[in-house]
Design a protein around this motif. Structure first.
Motif: not given
Ligand SMILES: [Zn+2]
Lengths: 137, 389
Positions: B157, B258, B256, B153-154
């Motif tokens: 970003r 990404f 907190r 998911i990170p």
């Protein structure tokens, strides 16, 4: 066909959130001391640790913060692949996981920071899930 | 509050036994507990000790009492910290304090996992838990399915903020495979290219199959003792110079930032402070690579490059054989082996390099190594700095 995907079960501190979704309202919490919104629901602020918090109804508008386009389905998602698992940052600042729907699941069409808006998905008579779609202009 | 200061424990405890299971890969005839036991016997043999000498036991996966029962021992210090694949690094840090405090004199740390064959799996083993947990309420309904759909998911970003590219992440797999070519125990040994990675099938864009670790069976174990006895064993001691650990989230949606591993920065700073060395003193690095982006985040969190420079650094092949920053020299989780909680294998390779036992992949004159690992999806984090002098 019966809904066969994982369903949430509320706890006392999250009940208002799930009840709100059923009414098609996005209810999250805000800290009265530091004024920040946060997610997920809990009876204190995870930013400043104040217990002086309140429920608020927010706009359901935000930006796509980050995402993956998932090709290995979870149970019940077999016919949905590929699907977008997204983190949305609400205009009020809190972030939540969701699915981005009503969009082609392709990096050409799904991009970080694109404006998105909530879609209330009544998946069962008891549960409404907060999904998001590209914002209409 | 003053910052904690652990410099007094630098060089007080050493690894004097280290070994993996006889083989790693596909081991359908080994239960999970058997893998722990084989690792324990091999590491104790390496140190010239037996289970009768062990008075401290740490493990993750099964609890230390499940393992005590199976091994037939009754240790008087136990640690069951189980926070994902880096748990064994945390155990080493805890063992340093326990031995220095006099709570234990010979600590055994074991890992064993039937990750591929799934034989006799004991213990919690992760997962979101029930549908009333935060993960069950706020992630599972959206179709997350294991690490490839959460750990990943990170990435987007990081790409958005720094311009990191899919090619740069792919380079991590290429460099790591080049090391695996030199490791006869590695599962995947055919050289690959950036194009091979990008053309492999999609798992969770931007992850392709070759951005992901392998899935295997295997185990490893460590034996630690205090400074007073550390030089009395067959092998040269490998000293624990620094350690750090941290935890912040469990569910990836609660990370907190990404774009950087903020609590990973804290773990690294604590480890370097305890070891009292500069980044430039590091000869060898083991950065847990469940996926190709994990070492990029580690490199940036530990301050070897500035935030955002990890991608270009990887693409320049500094970490490959012949490069000036040898990393994941066993072939990593990406190509060597990944049982599920790979951290033990990262420590094993660091010890092998510092002992000069790494064969064709040996880094000449390696004196100080760093090991850094996530547990869960960047959830926990741990750092070890090890040295042979
Ligand atoms: Zn607050």
């Amino acid at each position: 066909m019966a809904y066969n995907k994982p369903l949430p079960a509320p706890t006392p501190e999250t009940q208002e959130y799930w009840d709100g979704l059923k009414r098609h309202e996005l209810r999250i919490q805000r800290c009265r001391d530091c004024s920040r919104h946060y997610f997920y629901p809990r009876p204190f602020c995870p930013h400043c640790y104040s217990r002086n918090v309140e429920w608020t109804t927010v706009s359901g508008k935000g930006k796509l913060h980050t995402f993956v386009i998932n090709y290995r389905p979870a149970r019940g998602f077999e016919s949905d692949v590929p699907y977008v698992i997204a983190i949305v940052e609400l205009d009020e600042g809190a972030r939540m996981m969701t699915n981005l729907i009503n969009v082609q699941p392709d990096p050409q069409h799904v991009t970080a920071d694109m404006p998105v808006e909530i879609v209330y998905d009544d998946v069962t008579p008891e549960v409404t899930l907060p999904k998001f779609q590209p914002a209409r202009r | 509050m003053p910052a904690p200061d652990s410099r007094a424990l630098r060089h007080k405890v050493a690894i004097v036994g280290a070994a993996e299971t006889d083989t790693v890969g596909l081991l359908p005839n080994h239960s999970m507990l058997h893998l722990h036991a084989e690792s324990a016997f091999n590491a104790l043999d390496d140190a010239g000790l037996t289970l009768a000498d062990v008075d401290g036991l740490a493990t993750a996966g099964p609890s230390p009492v499940q393992l005590s029962e199976y091994l037939g021992i009754a240790p008087t210090w136990i640690d069951g910290t189980s926070v994902g694949g880096g748990s064994f690094l945390i155990h080493v840090g805890h063992a340093v304090a326990a031995i220095a405090a006099g709570y234990a004199s010979v600590v055994l740390i074991t890992h064993g996992e039937s990750g591929r064959s799934r034989v006799g799996v004991v213990g919690a083993g992760g997962g979101a838990g029930g549908n009333q947990t935060p993960g069950g309420q706020f992630e599972a309904p959206f179709g997350v399915f294991g690490p490839p759909s959460t750990f990943s998911i990170p990435i987007v970003r990081h790409m958005k903020r720094f311009g990191t590219t899919e090619e740069q992440f792919a380079a991590v797999a290429v460099a790591t495979r080049a090391w695996a070519v030199k490791n006869p125990r590695a599962l995947m040994r055919a050289p690959i290219t950036v194009e091979d990675v990008l053309n492999s099938r999609l798992v969770a864009w931007p992850l392709h199959l070759l951005n992901c670790c392998v899935v295997t069976d295997g185990g490893g174990a460590l034996v630690l003792v205090g400074e007073d006895r550390a030089r009395d064993f067959p092998k040269k001691p490998v000293w624990v110079l620094g350690r750090g650990e941290a935890g912040a989230h469990s569910n990836i949606s609660q990370m907190r930032d990404f774009t950087q591993w903020t609590h990973g920065i804290a773990a690294g700073e604590n480890a370097f402070h305890m070891a009292d060395i500069d980044r430039s003193a590091i000869d060898h690095a083991m950065f847990y690579d469940a996926f190709t982006h994990t070492p990029v985040y580690a490199l940036e969190a530990l301050g070897f490059v500035k935030p955002g420079e990890g991608g270009p650094f990887m693409a320049e092949m500094h970490t490959a054989p012949g490069g000036d920053f040898p990393m994941n020299t066993n072939g990593g989780g990406l190509s060597y082996t990944h049982t599920g909680m790979y951290g033990m294998f990262a420590i094993q390779e660091s010890v092998a390099q510092l002992r000069g036992e790494a064969g064709e992949r040996q880094i000449r004159d390696a004196k100080i190594g760093i090991v850094h690992a996530p547990g869960g999806f960047f959830a926990s984090v741990s750092t070890l700095i090890l040295g042979n002098e």
